[in-house]
Design a protein around this motif. Structure first.
Motif, PDB file in Angstrom:
ATOM      1  N   UNK A 267       1.363   1.745  16.855  1.00  0.00           N
ATOM      2  CA  UNK A 267       2.643   1.117  16.518  1.00  0.00           C
ATOM      3  C   UNK A 267       3.787   2.130  16.479  1.00  0.00           C
ATOM      4  N   UNK A 268       3.449   3.393  16.192  1.00  0.00           N
ATOM      5  CA  UNK A 268       4.485   4.405  16.025  1.00  0.00           C
ATOM      6  C   UNK A 268       5.203   4.304  14.694  1.00  0.00           C
ATOM      7  N   UNK A 269       4.704   3.465  13.804  1.00  0.00           N
ATOM      8  CA  UNK A 269       5.343   3.252  12.504  1.00  0.00           C
ATOM      9  C   UNK A 269       5.249   4.500  11.628  1.00  0.00           C
ATOM     10  N   UNK A 270       6.282   4.690  10.835  1.00  0.00           N
ATOM     11  CA  UNK A 270       6.297   5.784   9.852  1.00  0.00           C
ATOM     12  C   UNK A 270       6.084   5.251   8.444  1.00  0.00           C
ATOM     13  N   UNK A 271       5.644   3.998   8.328  1.00  0.00           N
ATOM     14  CA  UNK A 271       5.417   3.394   7.015  1.00  0.00           C
ATOM     15  C   UNK A 271       4.310   4.139   6.278  1.00  0.00           C
ATOM     16  N   UNK A 272       4.483   4.263   4.981  1.00  0.00           N
ATOM     17  CA  UNK A 272       3.435   4.812   4.122  1.00  0.00           C
ATOM     18  C   UNK A 272       2.386   3.720   3.920  1.00  0.00           C
ATOM     19  N   UNK A 273       1.143   4.142   3.718  1.00  0.00           N
ATOM     20  CA  UNK A 273       0.044   3.192   3.552  1.00  0.00           C
ATOM     21  C   UNK A 273      -0.624   3.427   2.205  1.00  0.00           C
ATOM     22  N   UNK A 274      -0.856   2.345   1.479  1.00  0.00           N
ATOM     23  CA  UNK A 274      -1.606   2.408   0.227  1.00  0.00           C
ATOM     24  C   UNK A 274      -2.752   1.417   0.306  1.00  0.00           C
ATOM     25  N   UNK A 275      -3.924   1.840  -0.118  1.00  0.00           N
ATOM     26  CA  UNK A 275      -5.071   0.944  -0.221  1.00  0.00           C
ATOM     27  C   UNK A 275      -5.424   0.802  -1.693  1.00  0.00           C
ATOM     28  N   UNK A 276      -5.511  -0.431  -2.141  1.00  0.00           N
ATOM     29  CA  UNK A 276      -5.887  -0.697  -3.528  1.00  0.00           C
ATOM     30  C   UNK A 276      -7.029  -1.694  -3.530  1.00  0.00           C
ATOM     31  N   UNK A 277      -7.851  -1.619  -4.562  1.00  0.00           N
ATOM     32  CA  UNK A 277      -8.979  -2.538  -4.630  1.00  0.00           C
ATOM     33  C   UNK A 277      -8.540  -3.965  -4.901  1.00  0.00           C
ATOM     34  N   UNK A 278      -7.592  -4.148  -5.841  1.00  0.00           N
ATOM     35  CA  UNK A 278      -7.169  -5.488  -6.241  1.00  0.00           C
ATOM     36  C   UNK A 278      -5.661  -5.608  -6.288  1.00  0.00           C
ATOM     37  N   UNK A 279      -5.185  -6.823  -6.049  1.00  0.00           N
ATOM     38  CA  UNK A 279      -3.766  -7.138  -6.209  1.00  0.00           C
ATOM     39  C   UNK A 279      -3.446  -7.077  -7.708  1.00  0.00           C
ATOM     40  N   UNK A 280      -2.345  -6.443  -8.090  1.00  0.00           N
ATOM     41  CA  UNK A 280      -2.033  -6.279  -9.516  1.00  0.00           C
ATOM     42  C   UNK A 280      -1.781  -7.598 -10.255  1.00  0.00           C
ATOM     43  N   UNK A 281      -1.423  -8.648  -9.524  1.00  0.00           N
ATOM     44  CA  UNK A 281      -1.147  -9.941 -10.155  1.00  0.00           C
ATOM     45  C   UNK A 281      -2.278 -10.937  -9.924  1.00  0.00           C
TER      46      UNK A 281
ATOM     47  N   UNK B 299       6.711  -3.318   1.346  1.00  0.00           N
ATOM     48  CA  UNK B 299       7.885  -3.072   0.518  1.00  0.00           C
ATOM     49  C   UNK B 299       8.986  -2.494   1.389  1.00  0.00           C
ATOM     50  N   UNK B 300      10.057  -3.248   1.524  1.00  0.00           N
ATOM     51  CA  UNK B 300      11.212  -2.823   2.317  1.00  0.00           C
ATOM     52  C   UNK B 300      11.885  -1.613   1.674  1.00  0.00           C
ATOM     53  N   UNK B 301      11.949  -1.610   0.350  1.00  0.00           N
ATOM     54  CA  UNK B 301      12.667  -0.533  -0.342  1.00  0.00           C
ATOM     55  C   UNK B 301      11.968   0.826  -0.235  1.00  0.00           C
ATOM     56  N   UNK B 302      10.636   0.824  -0.158  1.00  0.00           N
ATOM     57  CA  UNK B 302       9.906   2.090  -0.071  1.00  0.00           C
ATOM     58  C   UNK B 302       9.261   2.318   1.301  1.00  0.00           C
ATOM     59  N   UNK B 303       9.405   1.345   2.200  1.00  0.00           N
ATOM     60  CA  UNK B 303       8.792   1.389   3.529  1.00  0.00           C
ATOM     61  C   UNK B 303       7.294   1.694   3.402  1.00  0.00           C
TER      62      UNK B 303
END
Length: 151
Positions: A17-31, A40-44
């Protein structure tokens, strides 16, 4: 397992994709929602929720046999949000929308654009598999539009 997912599934798509987005992997959705990912648009930043993705895969396909492919499809969709040059404008329009029908149509458009990007990124992938996920994902938005138009 999270390192393996990142290396085996996400890195090739990120490079493609060539994306520069940061990636986070989490086990569960916080909600405790059944959302497999978010952008997240604000943090890309793209965050994937692995247990929710597993649950979605089980609900839609009845097994985890194709979990790697399912993760790739969800990630490609989130990359679609990350690389959508119109997202900031659409998100702002959504924020200031004054009617439910306008909100429903804008939300649908945002999701549809991300899926269109994902489909291009996933060329060569089983189209029936991908289409089933896309249909399930967009079904809610179709229903919301129909509800609002009928109101």
């Amino acid at each position: 397992m999270l390192i393996e997912i990142y290396t085996k599934i996400l890195t090739p798509l990120l490079l493609q994709s060539g994306s520069k987005a940061a990636i986070k992997l989490e086990n569960h959705h916080p909600e405790s929602r059944l959302a497999g990912g978010k952008y997240s648009l604000s943090t890309h930043t793209i965050t994937l929720y692995i247990e929710e993705i597993k649950e979605q895969c089980l609900q839609l396909f009845g097994s985890l046999v194709n979990l790697d492919l399912y993760i790739a499809v969800i990630f490609a969709h989130e990359l679609g949000h990350a690389e959508d040059k119109a997202l900031a404008i659409l998100a702002e329009r959504l924020e200031y929308a004054t009617t439910e029908i306008e909100r429903a149509k804008l939300s649908f458009l945002i999701e549809k654009r991300a899926w269109k990007y994902a489909e291009k990124l996933l060329q060569g992938t089983d189209r029936n598999f991908t289409k089933k996920i896309i249909f399930q994902s967009l079904r809610y938005y179709y229903e919301q539009i129909e509800l609002q138009q009928g109101a």
